[in-house]
Structure formats: structure tokens, C-alpha cells
Design an enzyme around this catalytic site. Structure first.
Site, PDB file in Angstrom:
ATOM      1  N   ARG A 100       0.826  -1.213   0.000  1.00 16.29           N
ATOM      2  CA  ARG A 100       0.000   0.000   0.000  1.00 16.29           C
ATOM      3  C   ARG A 100       0.857   1.258   0.000  1.00 16.29           C
ATOM      4  O   ARG A 100       0.345   2.370   0.059  1.00 16.29           O
ATOM      5  CB  ARG A 100      -0.905   0.010   1.240  1.00 16.29           C
ATOM      6  N   CYS A 124      -2.224  -6.272   2.909  1.00 15.73           N
ATOM      7  CA  CYS A 124      -2.925  -7.432   3.444  1.00 15.73           C
ATOM      8  C   CYS A 124      -4.432  -7.352   3.231  1.00 15.73           C
ATOM      9  O   CYS A 124      -5.015  -6.277   3.278  1.00 15.73           O
ATOM     10  CB  CYS A 124      -2.611  -7.558   4.933  1.00 15.73           C
ATOM     11  N   VAL A 337     -10.377  -1.655  14.800  1.00 13.57           N
ATOM     12  CA  VAL A 337      -9.614  -0.960  13.747  1.00 13.57           C
ATOM     13  C   VAL A 337      -9.967  -1.508  12.354  1.00 13.57           C
ATOM     14  O   VAL A 337     -10.215  -0.749  11.420  1.00 13.57           O
ATOM     15  CB  VAL A 337      -8.098  -1.054  14.006  1.00 13.57           C
TER      16      VAL A 337
HETATM   17  C1  EPZ Z   1      -1.066   0.903   8.901  1.00 15.91           C
HETATM   18  O1  EPZ Z   1      -1.997   0.652   7.857  1.00 15.91           O
HETATM   19  C2  EPZ Z   1      -0.167  -0.306   8.963  1.00 15.91           C
HETATM   20  N1  EPZ Z   1       0.451  -0.505   7.677  1.00 15.91           N
HETATM   21  C3  EPZ Z   1      -0.974  -1.527   9.366  1.00 15.91           C
HETATM   22  O2  EPZ Z   1      -0.081  -2.601   9.536  1.00 15.91           O
HETATM   23  C4  EPZ Z   1      -1.670  -1.267  10.690  1.00 15.91           C
HETATM   24  O3  EPZ Z   1      -2.501  -2.355  10.984  1.00 15.91           O
HETATM   25  C5  EPZ Z   1      -2.511   0.011  10.603  1.00 15.91           C
HETATM   26  O4  EPZ Z   1      -1.684   1.120  10.153  1.00 15.91           O
HETATM   27  C6  EPZ Z   1      -3.137   0.380  11.933  1.00 15.91           C
HETATM   28  O5  EPZ Z   1      -2.141   0.542  12.920  1.00 15.91           O
HETATM   29  C7  EPZ Z   1       1.532   0.200   7.343  1.00 15.91           C
HETATM   30  O6  EPZ Z   1       2.016   1.046   8.116  1.00 15.91           O
HETATM   31  C8  EPZ Z   1       2.158  -0.091   6.029  1.00 15.91           C
HETATM   32  P1  EPZ Z   1      -5.014   2.994   8.745  1.00 15.91           P
HETATM   33  P2  EPZ Z   1      -2.886   1.819   7.275  1.00 15.91           P
HETATM   34  O7  EPZ Z   1      -5.073   3.992   7.664  1.00 15.91           O
HETATM   35  O8  EPZ Z   1      -2.122   3.073   7.329  1.00 15.91           O
HETATM   36  C9  EPZ Z   1      -9.674   2.887   7.559  1.00 15.91           C
HETATM   37  C10 EPZ Z   1       0.733  -4.774   9.242  1.00 15.91           C
HETATM   38  O9  EPZ Z   1       0.368  -5.972   9.365  1.00 15.91           O
HETATM   39  N2  EPZ Z   1      -9.339   3.837   6.469  1.00 15.91           N
HETATM   40  O10 EPZ Z   1      -4.701   3.467  10.124  1.00 15.91           O
HETATM   41  O11 EPZ Z   1      -3.403   1.363   5.980  1.00 15.91           O
HETATM   42  C11 EPZ Z   1      -9.111   1.483   7.258  1.00 15.91           C
HETATM   43  O12 EPZ Z   1      -9.948   0.776   6.394  1.00 15.91           O
HETATM   44  C12 EPZ Z   1      -0.233  -3.749   8.725  1.00 15.91           C
HETATM   45  O13 EPZ Z   1       1.888  -4.385   9.461  1.00 15.91           O
HETATM   46  C13 EPZ Z   1     -10.362   4.383   5.727  1.00 15.91           C
HETATM   47  O14 EPZ Z   1     -11.536   4.109   5.949  1.00 15.91           O
HETATM   48  O15 EPZ Z   1      -4.042   1.814   8.358  1.00 15.91           O
HETATM   49  C14 EPZ Z   1      -8.990   0.891   8.636  1.00 15.91           C
HETATM   50  O16 EPZ Z   1     -10.252   0.370   9.035  1.00 15.91           O
HETATM   51  C15 EPZ Z   1      -1.541  -4.249   8.310  1.00 15.91           C
HETATM   52  N3  EPZ Z   1     -10.030   5.242   4.699  1.00 15.91           N
HETATM   53  C16 EPZ Z   1      -8.677   2.099   9.521  1.00 15.91           C
HETATM   54  O17 EPZ Z   1      -9.031   3.260   8.760  1.00 15.91           O
HETATM   55  C17 EPZ Z   1      -8.729   5.577   4.418  1.00 15.91           C
HETATM   56  O18 EPZ Z   1      -8.485   6.364   3.492  1.00 15.91           O
HETATM   57  C18 EPZ Z   1      -7.206   2.219   9.921  1.00 15.91           C
HETATM   58  O19 EPZ Z   1      -6.394   2.225   8.774  1.00 15.91           O
HETATM   59  C19 EPZ Z   1      -7.702   5.024   5.211  1.00 15.91           C
HETATM   60  C20 EPZ Z   1      -8.034   4.146   6.227  1.00 15.91           C
END
Ligand code: EPZ
Length: 440
Positions: A100, A124, A337
Site C-alpha cells: 500500500r 494485506c 480498527v
Molecule cells: C497501517 O496501515 C499499517 N500498515 C498496518 O499494519 C496497521 O494495521 C494500521 O496502520 C493500523 O495501525 C503500514 O504502516 C504499512 P489505517 P494503514 O489507515 O495506514 C480505515 C501490518 O500488518 N481507512 O490506520 O493502511 C481502514 O480501512 C499492517 O503491518 C479508511 O476508511 O491503516 C482501517 O479500518 C496491516 N479510509 C482504519 O481506517 C482511508 O483512506 C485504519 O487504517 C484510510 C483508512
């Protein structure tokens, strides 16, 4: 079809014991590498783990004409972003589906080249994981987002990016990083409210500050960024991977073992350590790392809810659930989350665990998934002996959790699709050997 070398044959039932070393956080390192794109100079990142995500970002940087050297053994990445160019869309697409991270290239590329291209994203499969907050943030800063193309999203900034007020409906890690990387060189001030404040984000802010940025973080999750005209390269040692450290800690508990995780640090793991102690796991924090062990006797059940920092990380949830199958009594896990992060429990049940999933919120935290039909709460009843099975790895953390389950189980397991784990767990085969695991 799974390749032969993509399967790990595990003979479980033996406690893991010994010492392993954990390097920098996957979820900081990849973003730190993208940050280097902001400056027409050389950046040096240390404590970099040998994981596939680092290769993917290096390849992406190289595709953009950026001179990137990775010394895997020493854990040093050197990035000279003096020259940046727009690659062919087809070349970027070859890397789409594997991470991503490409979306985070947007801000730096808009500053350096005035345009960016985002291929359809990988990462993932743990829920929908949309990018609406990212795109909204970029639009608010003045970017024009064109989603009409089949190959991906084309973004331009004909008038440059300008500071503005942005509010995130949820403290998204990625959208916070997006805002930081886009706003540091934008004209004027940006105020981001509802921001995520994970330790990896704080480390990214530290890097940006070293580069010349002006960023402040308030107690109420508001981040203020004063745009500067230019940035310079950085030298930085990445903070430790608290997810990998917790994964090995969970493995120690589940297998009744004793693992010294060299490099693990306490401040970023406090919430995890509290839960570890409540379950009955022992730990000892030293200057070099943290020792985690099962003290013998019964483990105790817990009720946990995953949350953004400083809450209990969603990425800790999966490995810990395996350990909870070995606790005596009913444990409850409310995942707030991701809407779909319990799929990995199905193979655990086939191995003998008792895990019941619920669509209701089994907890008191405000949750976006209430009334949405997602199975996002789990009740785990232990202690259940696990028996070896053939398992298909679903995603990075779920996959490592299956590996822990296979090591805990009596008998033999074939864990298939094991290369997914290389995305985020450096040399896990070597580490398993060091801990006395029986596998081939
Ligand atoms: C980061 O993902 C990490 N990945 C994830 O780690 C981690 O689980 C996550 O943060 C939460 O701590 C990386 O850093 C590469 P989010 P990210 O934006 O940034 C929703 C691992 O196994 N959302 O905080 O993608 C989303 O669907 C991984 O190392 C929207 O709705 O996570 C989720 O429900 C997996 N719209 C929530 O927010 C958006 O535009 C949190 O996602 C963005 C996110």
C-alpha cells in the site's frame, strides 16, 4: 498452486527458547524511505530489517530514478534523491498489488515533479482498506485527483500544494502520514485534527524535522505543519518493530517458552506489556531488549479491545489470540480498527481451538463497525490443546499467528504460502532455528 519452498513443515509442541534480534519497524522504515524523496540530497536509514516491503519500496524508488542502495546485512539503506523522474505507468503497475506504500509517494512526487500515479493498491486482505481519506487530504491541499483511468489514479498539482485545515474522521495511520509527507513542503500552514499518533508516526515526524520541517503535535491529536521551501537529506536509526517483538512474545507464551527479544523497547510496548502481565506472562526489560517467558502453571483469560495508539494495537491482536487459546477461561477480543481481522481464527478452530465470532461489539469502545454485520468480536475459550494441520497463510500477521499455532500444536503442520511472512518478519526461519523450533 503453492510452491514447494513456500511451505513450512512444522513439528510442534516444543517450547521456543533462546535469543533473537528485532530491527527497525516495517511500518516506519517504508515511510522513512518515501520521505527521502522530498529532498534532493542523500538520506541514510539505519536499523533496516531484511524484509520484502523494503525491497518493494527500493524498487519503487529506483523506478522513479532515485539511486537506492540496500545493505541488508548491515541494515543500512542509502537513498540519493537528487534526481527524480516519472516512470512508465506499466513499470509502476508491476509493483502494484504488493504493497500500500505507492499512495504515500503522492505528496513527495507532486512536490518534485508536479504529478503522481498510484497503481491499484495491494497490502494485506484485512477488510476493505479504502483510501478515501488519503485522496480527500490531497484534494484539500490543492491536488487534482483523476480516478477515470483503468490503470490507477493520476494526481496533479497545477498550482502547487497549499496548507489548509484537514480533519480525519478516524485517526488513520496512512492518512496522517499522507498529510505529513504532502504538507511539509506545501505553501503555508496545515492543521490536521483527528490525527494518528502511533510511535512510528512520531519517528517519521522526527525524520522530517531532521530534514528541516516544522511540525508540532498537540495533546488533542492535532498536528500542525508549517510549510518550508526545501528539505535536506537525513540520517536516522529506525525505532524497533514493536509488532514483531510482540509476535515473538506471544510465541513464547503460546509454546510455554522463553525468548529474549534483543532490540525490543518498553515505551512503545507498554500497552502490550500490561496485557501480557494480566494473562500471566512474565517479562524483564533490560537495556538490550525484553525477555518474555511463560512462568509455568495456568495462563489467565483477558478482555481486550484493539484501538489506535496508545490503545492495544490491532497488529498485536492476531498473535496474542493464539496465546489466549492456551489461557484457562473465556477471553474476549473486540477489534475496532479493521472490520475483517478474525478470518485467521478459522484454521485455529480446525486445530482444536474454541473461538466464536460475533457481529456485536463485545466491548465499550466507540466502534465504526457497530450494526454493520462484520464479525469483529471474538470469544476464545481455553485452554484447548491444538493439533497440527495443513494451513494456508491468509495475510502477514494472520500467517505468523498460524506459525505460532503450528509450533504450539502437537503433531505436524504444513504452513503454506509462507513467503507472505517475509513481507514483515526478517529472517524468521533463521530466528525459529535459533529458538530451537523443529521445521523444514
Ligand atoms: C497501517 O496501515 C499499517 N500498515 C498496518 O499494519 C496497521 O494495521 C494500521 O496502520 C493500523 O495501525 C503500514 O504502516 C504499512 P489505517 P494503514 O489507515 O495506514 C480505515 C501490518 O500488518 N481507512 O490506520 O493502511 C481502514 O480501512 C499492517 O503491518 C479508511 O476508511 O491503516 C482501517 O479500518 C496491516 N479510509 C482504519 O481506517 C482511508 O483512506 C485504519 O487504517 C484510510 C483508512
Amino acid at each position: 498452486m503453492t510452491r514447494e519452498d513456500d511451505v513450512l513443515h512444522v513439528v510442534g509442541g516444543k517450547p521456543l527458547g533462546g535469543e533473537i534480534k528485532v530491527r527497525g519497524a516495517k511500518n516506519l522504515v517504508s515511510k522513512a524511505m518515501v520521505a527521502a524523496l522530498l529532498a534532493p540530497g542523500t538520506s541514510v536509514l539505519k536499523n533496516v530489517p531484511e524484509i520484502r516491503d523494503v525491497q518493494v519500496v527500493s524498487d519503487l524508488l529506483r523506478l522513479h530514478g532515485v539511486d537506492t542502495t540496500v545493505d541488508g546485512k548491515k541494515g543500512i539503506v542509502t537513498i540519493d534523491a537528487s534526481h527524480v523522474e516519472m516512470p512508465a505507468v506499466s513499470d509502476v503497475e508491476t509493483l502494484s498489488g504488493s504493497s500500500r506504500i505507492p499512495i504515500l509517494f503522492s505528496g513527495p512526487l507532486l512536490h518534485r515533479l508536479g504529478e503522481a500515479f498510484i497503481p491499484s493498491l495491494g497490502g494485506c486482505r484485512i477488510g476493505d482498506r479504502p483510501i478515501d481519506y488519503h485522496l480527500e487530504t490531497l484534494r484539500k491541499l490543492g491536488a487534482e485527483v483523476d480516478k477515470e483511468h483503468e490503470d490507477g489514479i493520476h494526481i496533479t498539482a497545477p498550482h502547487g500544494l497549499k496548507g489548509t485545515k484537514i480533519h480525519l474522521p478516524y485517526p488513520s495511520v496512512g492518512a496522517t502520514e499522507q498529510t505529513l509527507l504532502a504538507a511539509v513542503l506545501a505553501e503555508g500552514k496545515t492543521e490536521l485534527s483527528g490525527a494518528a499518533i502511533e510511535p512510528e508516526i512520531m519517528d517519521l515526524i522526527a525524520i522530517l524535522q531532521k530534514m528541516g520541517a516544522i511540525i508540532s503535535v498537540d495533546v488533542d491529536r492535532t498536528i500542525r505543519i508549517e510549510g518550508v521551501k526545501q528539505l535536506k537529506g537525513y540520517t536516522h536509526t529506525a525505532l524497533t518493530d514493536r509488532i514483531e517483538a510482540a509476535s515473538w512474545a506471544a510465541a513464547a507464551l503460546a509454546t510455554r517458552g522463553d525468548i529474549f527479544v534483543k532490540g525490543a523497547t518498553q515505551p512503545e510496548m507498554m500497552t502490550f506489556l500490561n496485557v501480557y502481565r494480566k494473562i500471566g506472562g512474565e517479562f524483564n526489560v533490560t537495556d538490550e531488549g525484553i525477555r518474555f517467558w511463560h512462568p509455568g502453571g495456568d495462563l489467565k483469560p483477558v478482555a481486550i479491545e484493539t484501538d489506535v495508539h496508545p490503545g492495544f494495537m490491532t497488529d498485536w491482536q492476531q498473535p496474542l489470540v493464539v496465546a489466549l487459546t492456551q489461557a484457562k477461561g473465556l477471553s474476549i477480543v473486540h477489534e475496532t480498527v479493521y472490520e475483517n481481522r478474525f478470518g485467521f481464527t478459522e484454521p485455529l478452530v480446525k486445530m482444536g481451538a474454541t473461538v466464536q465470532l460475533y457481529r456485536e461489539c463485545l466491548g465499550s469502545l466507540p466502534c465504526r463497525f457497530e450494526q454493520h454485520n462484520f464479525e469483529h468480536s471474538a470469544v476464545i475459550f481455553g485452554q484447548t490443546p491444538l493439533e497440527g494441520r495443513d494451513i494456508d497463510v491468509p495475510d502477514l500477521r494472520g500467517g505468523f499467528s498460524h506459525l505460532i499455532a503450528a509450533l504450539t500444536a502437537t503433531g505436524e503442520s504444513n504452513v503454506r504460502g509462507i513467503s507472505l511472512i517475509d513481507r514483515g518478519y526478517a529472517d524468521f526461519r533463521g530466528k525459529l532455528t535459533a529458538l530451537g523450533a523443529d521445521f523444514n
